[in-house]
Motif scaffolding. Structure first.
Motif, short mmCIF file in Angstrom:
data_model
loop_
_atom_site.label_atom_id
_atom_site.label_comp_id
_atom_site.label_asym_id
_atom_site.label_seq_id
_atom_site.Cartn_x
_atom_site.Cartn_y
_atom_site.Cartn_z
N ILE A 198 0.90 -1.04 0.10
CA ILE A 198 0.22 -0.01 0.02
C ILE A 198 0.84 1.17 -0.21
O ILE A 198 2.02 1.21 0.67
CB ILE A 198 -1.02 -0.05 1.34
CG1 ILE A 198 -1.91 -1.16 1.06
CG2 ILE A 198 -1.53 1.19 1.39
CD1 ILE A 198 -2.72 -1.50 2.61
N PHE A 199 0.49 2.20 -0.81
CA PHE A 199 1.27 3.59 -0.96
C PHE A 199 0.82 4.44 0.06
O PHE A 199 -0.61 4.60 0.03
CB PHE A 199 1.51 4.03 -2.36
CG PHE A 199 2.53 3.17 -3.17
CD1 PHE A 199 3.97 3.85 -3.39
CD2 PHE A 199 2.32 2.05 -3.61
CE1 PHE A 199 4.96 3.39 -4.05
CE2 PHE A 199 3.48 1.23 -4.28
CZ PHE A 199 4.62 1.95 -4.39
N SER A 200 1.76 5.06 0.81
CA SER A 200 1.07 5.99 1.72
C SER A 200 1.79 7.39 1.59
O SER A 200 2.94 7.40 0.83
CB SER A 200 1.51 5.57 3.12
OG SER A 200 1.33 6.47 4.16
N VAL A 201 1.16 8.32 2.02
CA VAL A 201 1.75 9.75 1.88
C VAL A 201 1.91 10.48 3.27
O VAL A 201 0.95 10.53 4.04
CB VAL A 201 1.15 10.65 0.87
CG1 VAL A 201 1.55 10.08 -0.59
CG2 VAL A 201 -0.38 10.84 1.10
N HIS A 202 2.83 11.48 3.64
CA HIS A 202 3.11 12.05 4.73
C HIS A 202 3.36 13.57 4.32
O HIS A 202 4.68 13.79 4.01
CB HIS A 202 4.09 11.28 5.49
CG HIS A 202 4.32 12.29 6.77
ND1 HIS A 202 4.25 11.28 8.11
CD2 HIS A 202 4.90 13.26 7.27
CE1 HIS A 202 4.41 12.25 9.13
NE2 HIS A 202 4.85 13.55 8.65
N GLN A 224 -3.16 5.40 1.73
CA GLN A 224 -2.89 5.61 3.19
C GLN A 224 -2.59 6.93 3.34
O GLN A 224 -1.63 7.53 2.52
CB GLN A 224 -1.97 4.64 3.75
CG GLN A 224 -1.78 5.08 5.22
CD GLN A 224 -0.86 4.14 5.90
OE1 GLN A 224 -1.02 3.00 6.18
NE2 GLN A 224 0.51 4.63 6.35
N ALA A 225 -3.21 7.73 4.05
CA ALA A 225 -2.73 9.11 4.57
C ALA A 225 -2.44 9.32 5.86
O ALA A 225 -3.16 8.75 6.89
CB ALA A 225 -3.92 10.01 4.12
N GLU A 226 -1.22 9.84 6.00
CA GLU A 226 -0.69 10.23 7.20
C GLU A 226 -0.84 11.75 7.68
O GLU A 226 -0.51 12.46 6.92
CB GLU A 226 0.95 9.90 7.36
CG GLU A 226 1.24 8.56 6.86
CD GLU A 226 2.44 8.02 7.14
OE1 GLU A 226 3.35 8.42 7.87
OE2 GLU A 226 2.84 6.69 6.76
N VAL A 227 -1.73 11.73 8.59
CA VAL A 227 -2.50 13.05 9.15
C VAL A 227 -2.18 13.38 10.78
O VAL A 227 -1.82 12.59 11.41
CB VAL A 227 -3.60 13.06 8.63
CG1 VAL A 227 -3.83 13.05 7.23
CG2 VAL A 227 -4.41 11.76 9.25
N THR A 228 -2.48 14.42 10.94
CA THR A 228 -2.59 14.79 12.37
C THR A 228 -3.86 15.48 12.76
O THR A 228 -4.40 16.33 11.81
CB THR A 228 -1.36 15.66 12.79
OG1 THR A 228 -1.21 16.88 12.15
CG2 THR A 228 -0.17 15.04 12.61
#
Length: 517
Positions: A198-202, A224-228
């Protein structure tokens, strides 16, 4: 390609590295449970190798969370990987998240490594991590400034070694949406084994494009989304979770993608974070700000009265922000209070409920109305805070244009009651001077801010202070209907945190060197 987007929340790791956003262990666990209630898929709980305190916090979170994965971040070295695995292995669904820089500038000046060495380190680290944990994520730090062909080699190597999630971070917020989307598409199309991960981004927000880049990458195939929460994080912060989620939700016709996030928990989650770190949600903040659903223009008001959709593309209810104020007064019962706290996600023991109930009653004697935000402030003040070495017992202050500002305080200082009065250029200065003399410390006040929790002249004041002493800093926060009392409590809270840091450098206050993919 799947139509499911996985939400990887790094509020407790990257978010906590934001200046002034440190949390103690109990606050981290409390927020982790709320993130679980929100419905995120993965919680990045911290960087276990950074300190004993961070290791213990990650372990506690992994133990407490049952309905989502808990990840520990680590560099691509065995000692870091061992620390991460040691902290998360007790969790229901652990993930090791390891990273290494892949841009020429990072490899040369930070790592002192060439491309072949970075490829070998990637292979060794991911292979070792995969031997410990079946769920391994690999991040190519500063990927957006990396040479695409080399980046593809690194990604292929990581997947072959056992990584099942590949993160392509825009570490310094450099990328533009179209080129970032093209980079993700390039990797998916040109890495031979890309279908195995799975490709994710930050995305960081240095140019204000964190959310835009995240959405462009998702459109290009990232899943996948890397978030806060509220976009907190290093420098200008990260992609804001609530903005990414509501963009996918409101524009489902464009993205045709799903998450498992309960959007009605968005505002309660952002509000809880705000109260824990003592930083108010800005009124113009998208989705959760006080003005996000406010209409003053006559033309807008007219349109809203005829049809809300003329000027609102979502409703306050959709993010869990009730348009009606919930009022709790002196005649409200214990059962009603418990029911409302349960609804908001506060699972208190009977002892804690009694403590909060009495504090709410005391507050109701001072205010005309007690709103749910007031109750939340009481919970944070009475339940979720570190044990105090210094405690406020009594405060009296005098000020005015015909009086010398004076403060008289009685405090418990390391188990001993002391009282003293002193002067200042204003009432707050007089209070802080008196506290300094009572505790025999003289920290530098770096920041002092006040925010009204609710409207009205009887609103509770929420005060945040930041202190520095002996090269250490701490943030204190407190609330009270009396702003001078709130200021004293916040100042004392910061002193307690300083004392805890000095007493045990491995404490759960949550400070550590900044390390980020």
């Amino acid at each position: 390609m799947s139509d499911r987007i996985y939400i990887f929340d790094t509020t407790l790791r990257d978010g906590e590295q934001s200046p002034g956003a440190t949390m103690n262990m109990r606050e981290k666990v409390r927020l982790a449970r709320q993130l679980e209630r929100l419905g995120v898929d993965i919680i990045e709980a911290g960087f276990p190798a950074a300190s004993q305190g961070d290791f213990e916090s990650v372990a506690k979170i992994a133990e407490a969370v049952k309905d989502c994965s808990v990840a520990g971040l680590c560099r691509s070295v065995k000692s870091d990987i061992d620390a991460a695995w040691g902290a998360i292995k007790g969790g229901v669904s652990p993930r090791i998240h390891t990273f290494i820089a892949t841009s020429d500038i990072h490899m040369k000046y930070k790592l002192g490594k060439n491309r072949d060495q970075v490829l070998e380190m990637t292979k060794e680290a991911v292979s070792y991590a995969a031997g410990l944990c079946p769920d391994v994520e690999f991040s190519a730090e500063d990927a957006s400034r990396s040479e695409p062909v080399f980046l593809a080699q690194v990604v292929q190597t990581a997947i072959a070694a056992g990584a099942r999630t590949i993160n392509i971070p825009d570490t310094v917020g450099y990328a533009q949406p179209q080129e970032y989307g093209e980079l993700i598409r390039y990797l998916i199309d040109n890495v031979p084994n890309s279908q195995e991960a799975i490709f994710s981004v930050h995305c960081h927000n240095d140019l204000g494009l964190g959310v835009a880049n995240t959405l462009a990458a998702i459109k290009a195939g990232a899943r996948q989304a890397e978030v806060t929460l509220s976009g907190i994080g290093e420098r200008a912060g990260n992609a804001a979770m609530e903005e990414v989620i509501m963009a996918l939700n409101v524009r489902r016709d464009y993205y045709n993608l799903e998450t498992r996030v309960d959007t009605q928990q968005i505002y309660p989650s952002c509000r809880l974070l705000s109260m824990i770190i003592g930083q108010p949600i800005p009124p113009y903040k998208a989705i959760t700000g006080a003005n996000a659903f406010a209409h003053e223009s006559g033309i807008h008001q007219d349109g809203m009265l005829k049809n809300r959709q003329t000027y609102e593309i979502m409703t306050p209810d959709s993010i869990g922000k009730s348009s009606s104020d919930i009022v709790i007064g002196k005649h409200s019962g214990r059962h009603a209070l418990k029911s409302k706290l349960d609804e908001l996600g506060y699972k208190l023991t009977e002892e804690q409920l009694t403590q909060v109930f009495q504090a709410v009653k005391n507050l109701a004697d001072k205010k005309k109305q007690v709103f749910i935000e007031d109750v939340e402030a009481v919970v944070l003040e009475e339940v979720y805070r570190i044990p105090d070495r210094f405690k406020l017992k009594y405060l009296s202050s005098m000020s005015g244009n015909m009086a010398i500002p004076t403060a008289a305080l009685r405090m418990e200082v390391r188990g001993e009651e002391k009282q003293l009065s002193d002067f200042g250029v204003g009432p707050i200065d007089a209070v802080f001077n008196t506290i300094d003399r009572l505790v025999e410390r003289h920290p530098k006040l770096l920041r002092y801010s006040v925010n009204a929790i609710t409207g009205g002249t009887d609103a509770q004041g929420e005060v945040t202070v930041k202190l520095e002493e002996n090269a250490m800093t701490s943030v204190g926060r407190a609330s009270d209907p009396d702003i001078i009392v709130a200021s004293a409590k916040a100042y004392i809270n910061a002193l307690n945190r300083l004392a805890k840091k000095e007493g045990d450098p491995r404490s759960d206050v949550g400070y550590y060197d900044s390390v980020t993919p």
